[in-house]
Design an enzyme around this catalytic site. Structure first.
Site, PDB file in Angstrom:
ATOM      1  N   ALA A 181       0.873  -1.176   0.000  1.00  0.00           N
ATOM      2  CA  ALA A 181       0.000   0.000   0.000  1.00  0.00           C
ATOM      3  C   ALA A 181       0.906   1.220   0.000  1.00  0.00           C
ATOM      4  O   ALA A 181       2.054   1.150   0.459  1.00  0.00           O
ATOM      5  CB  ALA A 181      -0.874  -0.016   1.244  1.00  0.00           C
TER       6      ALA A 181
ATOM      7  N   GLY B  51       0.529  -5.044   0.934  1.00  0.00           N
ATOM      8  CA  GLY B  51      -0.660  -5.103   0.078  1.00  0.00           C
ATOM      9  C   GLY B  51      -0.393  -5.772  -1.261  1.00  0.00           C
ATOM     10  O   GLY B  51      -1.317  -6.296  -1.881  1.00  0.00           O
TER      11      GLY B  51
ATOM     12  N   GLU C 102      -0.673  -9.359  -0.510  1.00  0.00           N
ATOM     13  CA  GLU C 102      -2.101  -9.601  -0.233  1.00  0.00           C
ATOM     14  C   GLU C 102      -2.896  -9.652  -1.542  1.00  0.00           C
ATOM     15  O   GLU C 102      -3.820 -10.451  -1.691  1.00  0.00           O
ATOM     16  CB  GLU C 102      -2.633  -8.517   0.703  1.00  0.00           C
ATOM     17  CG  GLU C 102      -2.064  -8.674   2.124  1.00  0.00           C
ATOM     18  CD  GLU C 102      -2.433  -7.526   3.033  1.00  0.00           C
ATOM     19  OE1 GLU C 102      -2.092  -6.375   2.706  1.00  0.00           O
ATOM     20  OE2 GLU C 102      -3.064  -7.766   4.077  1.00  0.00           O
TER      21      GLU C 102
ATOM     22  N   GLU D 134       4.532  -5.350   7.397  1.00  0.00           N
ATOM     23  CA  GLU D 134       3.805  -4.269   8.073  1.00  0.00           C
ATOM     24  C   GLU D 134       4.253  -4.025   9.507  1.00  0.00           C
ATOM     25  O   GLU D 134       4.228  -2.889   9.980  1.00  0.00           O
ATOM     26  CB  GLU D 134       2.285  -4.546   8.054  1.00  0.00           C
ATOM     27  CG  GLU D 134       1.639  -4.306   6.704  1.00  0.00           C
ATOM     28  CD  GLU D 134       1.686  -5.497   5.765  1.00  0.00           C
ATOM     29  OE1 GLU D 134       2.439  -6.456   6.049  1.00  0.00           O
ATOM     30  OE2 GLU D 134       0.972  -5.471   4.750  1.00  0.00           O
TER      31      GLU D 134
HETATM   32  N1  COA Z   1       4.603   3.117  -0.607  1.00  0.00           N
HETATM   33  C1  COA Z   1       4.985   4.264  -1.165  1.00  0.00           C
HETATM   34  N2  COA Z   1       6.104   4.408  -1.904  1.00  0.00           N
HETATM   35  C2  COA Z   1       6.843   3.311  -2.095  1.00  0.00           C
HETATM   36  C3  COA Z   1       6.516   2.061  -1.522  1.00  0.00           C
HETATM   37  C4  COA Z   1       5.322   1.998  -0.761  1.00  0.00           C
HETATM   38  N3  COA Z   1       4.907   0.846  -0.227  1.00  0.00           N
HETATM   39  N4  COA Z   1       7.461   1.165  -1.864  1.00  0.00           N
HETATM   40  C5  COA Z   1       8.368   1.826  -2.621  1.00  0.00           C
HETATM   41  N5  COA Z   1       7.994   3.123  -2.759  1.00  0.00           N
HETATM   42  C6  COA Z   1       8.690   4.187  -3.500  1.00  0.00           C
HETATM   43  C7  COA Z   1       9.890   4.715  -2.729  1.00  0.00           C
HETATM   44  O1  COA Z   1       9.474   5.688  -1.779  1.00  0.00           O
HETATM   45  C8  COA Z   1      10.704   5.310  -3.861  1.00  0.00           C
HETATM   46  O2  COA Z   1      10.135   6.543  -4.235  1.00  0.00           O
HETATM   47  P1  COA Z   1      11.075   7.833  -4.519  1.00  0.00           P
HETATM   48  O3  COA Z   1      11.980   7.385  -5.667  1.00  0.00           O
HETATM   49  O4  COA Z   1      10.127   8.899  -4.902  1.00  0.00           O
HETATM   50  O5  COA Z   1      11.843   8.062  -3.270  1.00  0.00           O
HETATM   51  C9  COA Z   1      10.467   4.325  -5.010  1.00  0.00           C
HETATM   52  O6  COA Z   1       9.252   3.671  -4.693  1.00  0.00           O
HETATM   53  C10 COA Z   1      11.555   3.295  -5.178  1.00  0.00           C
HETATM   54  O7  COA Z   1      11.717   2.610  -3.925  1.00  0.00           O
HETATM   55  P2  COA Z   1      13.111   2.478  -3.137  1.00  0.00           P
HETATM   56  O8  COA Z   1      12.802   2.249  -1.701  1.00  0.00           O
HETATM   57  O9  COA Z   1      13.995   3.642  -3.486  1.00  0.00           O
HETATM   58  O10 COA Z   1      13.697   1.173  -3.831  1.00  0.00           O
HETATM   59  P3  COA Z   1      14.740   0.140  -3.188  1.00  0.00           P
HETATM   60  O11 COA Z   1      15.177  -0.729  -4.304  1.00  0.00           O
HETATM   61  O12 COA Z   1      15.784   0.866  -2.425  1.00  0.00           O
HETATM   62  O13 COA Z   1      13.885  -0.719  -2.123  1.00  0.00           O
HETATM   63  C11 COA Z   1      11.945  -1.959  -1.347  1.00  0.00           C
HETATM   64  C12 COA Z   1      12.833  -1.554  -2.568  1.00  0.00           C
HETATM   65  C13 COA Z   1      10.742  -2.698  -1.920  1.00  0.00           C
HETATM   66  C14 COA Z   1      12.729  -2.874  -0.435  1.00  0.00           C
HETATM   67  C15 COA Z   1      11.511  -0.680  -0.598  1.00  0.00           C
HETATM   68  O14 COA Z   1      10.963   0.227  -1.533  1.00  0.00           O
HETATM   69  C16 COA Z   1      10.487  -0.916   0.487  1.00  0.00           C
HETATM   70  O15 COA Z   1      10.824  -1.417   1.536  1.00  0.00           O
HETATM   71  N6  COA Z   1       9.217  -0.514   0.241  1.00  0.00           N
HETATM   72  C17 COA Z   1       8.162  -0.594   1.224  1.00  0.00           C
HETATM   73  C18 COA Z   1       7.698  -2.006   1.415  1.00  0.00           C
HETATM   74  C19 COA Z   1       6.626  -2.078   2.493  1.00  0.00           C
HETATM   75  O16 COA Z   1       6.871  -1.853   3.652  1.00  0.00           O
HETATM   76  N7  COA Z   1       5.403  -2.410   2.056  1.00  0.00           N
HETATM   77  C20 COA Z   1       4.303  -2.570   2.958  1.00  0.00           C
HETATM   78  C21 COA Z   1       3.499  -1.330   3.017  1.00  0.00           C
HETATM   79  S1  COA Z   1       2.167  -1.480   4.145  1.00  0.00           S
END
Ligand code: COA
Length: 260
Positions: free
Chosen positions: A66, A112, A115, A135
């Protein structure tokens, strides 16, 4: 409805839905969820749609969860409403879609995103996919059915381990624990999904819908699954497809189903 965050294309009876926010790793913001709700409802009611293939844009992420930026200042009430509406309009709608839905998991499927994949009927992952429900590392728990669907797929012990550690599993580990049906190289992901869908499209559409409904009944608390199966089995006898299927068998030819 015009879509800004998803791509949708109907080809040979398969509705291809691609979540298209690659820069944000296809994170589910409100608009994307509303568009998904709309396209899932369309898939369910449109006769020409025989099956659905759901994937994410790019090679890095299916859906990274999400959109965290949207709920950073939410109250308990807002959070409950977010989960309730999302479950009803997107995640349960997908799980109960009468057309088979395959998730082609092309990279990260987190929160999400996992999910969403778990609400689909079949999951195929590319070798680079990483799956998890992280989460608790945000001070939350899964809210789009993750605690329930992960437990149903992999059992309570593994589900609790994955959720409370927030650890991701690799595609191979996911296959081993029953979280995905197949793992293939990324270049073969859509082809593998299409191979299964081609097979499914040869089968009787109403019987396929009844089978999904009966299997789903096994997971419902307010429906007796065995009774649901008996009813659905009976209904099949009233269809033209049943007549065609049995006649074709007896005439030693391939059936031509009409979904009637
Ligand atoms: N919500 C909003 N933005 C998200 C996102 C999310 N769940 N997951 C990734 N993004 C965005 C990042 O903020 C970033 O945006 P920006 O370039 O404007 O800063 C872009 O997507 C790329 O992500 P980034 O984190 O830079 O890539 P990465 O390769 O370093 O890491 C992940 C990849 C997937 C490990 C990391 O993005 C992450 O942990 N995301 C969240 C996962 C999460 O907790 N999901 C559950 C949500 S309830």
């Amino acid at each position: 409805m015009t879509y800004q965050n998803i791509l949708s294309a109907l080809k040979s009876g398969v509705l291809y839905i691609t979540i298209n926010r690659e820069q944000k790793l296809n994170a589910l913001n409100k608009e994307t969820l509303a568009e998904l709700a709309d396209v899932i409802a369309y898939a369910g009611r449109t006769e020409d749609v025989r099956a659905v293939l759901l994937t994410g844009a790019g090679e890095k992420a299916f859906v990274a969860g999400a959109d965290i930026s949207e709920f950073a200042d939410y109250s308990a009430e807002n959070g409950e409403e977010l989960a309730r509406n999302g479950q009803k309009n997107v995640f349960d709608a997908l799980a109960n879609c009468p057309k088979p839905v395959i998730a082609a998991i092309n990279g990260f499927a987190l929160g999400g995103g996992l999910e969403l994949a778990m609400a689909c009927h079949i999951r195929i992952a590319s070798e680079n996919a990483r799956l998890g429900l992280p989460e608790v590392s945000l001070g939350l728990i899964p809210g789009y059915g993750g605690t329930q669907r992960l437990t149903q797929l992999v059992g309570r012990g593994k589900a609790i381990e994955m959720i409370v550690t927030a650890d991701m599993v690799t595609a191979d580990q996911a296959e081993k624990i029953g979280l995905v049906n197949y793992v293939v190289p990324q270049t073969e992901l859509l082809a593998k999904a299409e191979e299964l869908l081609t097979k499914i499209k040869l089968r009787a559409p109403l019987a396929v819908a009844c089978a999904i409904e009966a299997v789903n009944a096994s997971l419902s608390f307010d429906v007796n699954g065995f009774e649901a199966e008996i009813k659905a089995f009976g209904q099949c006898f009233d269809t033209a497809d049943f007549k065609e299927g049995t006649t074709a068998f007896l005439e030693k030819r391939k059936p031509v189903f009409t979904g009637k």
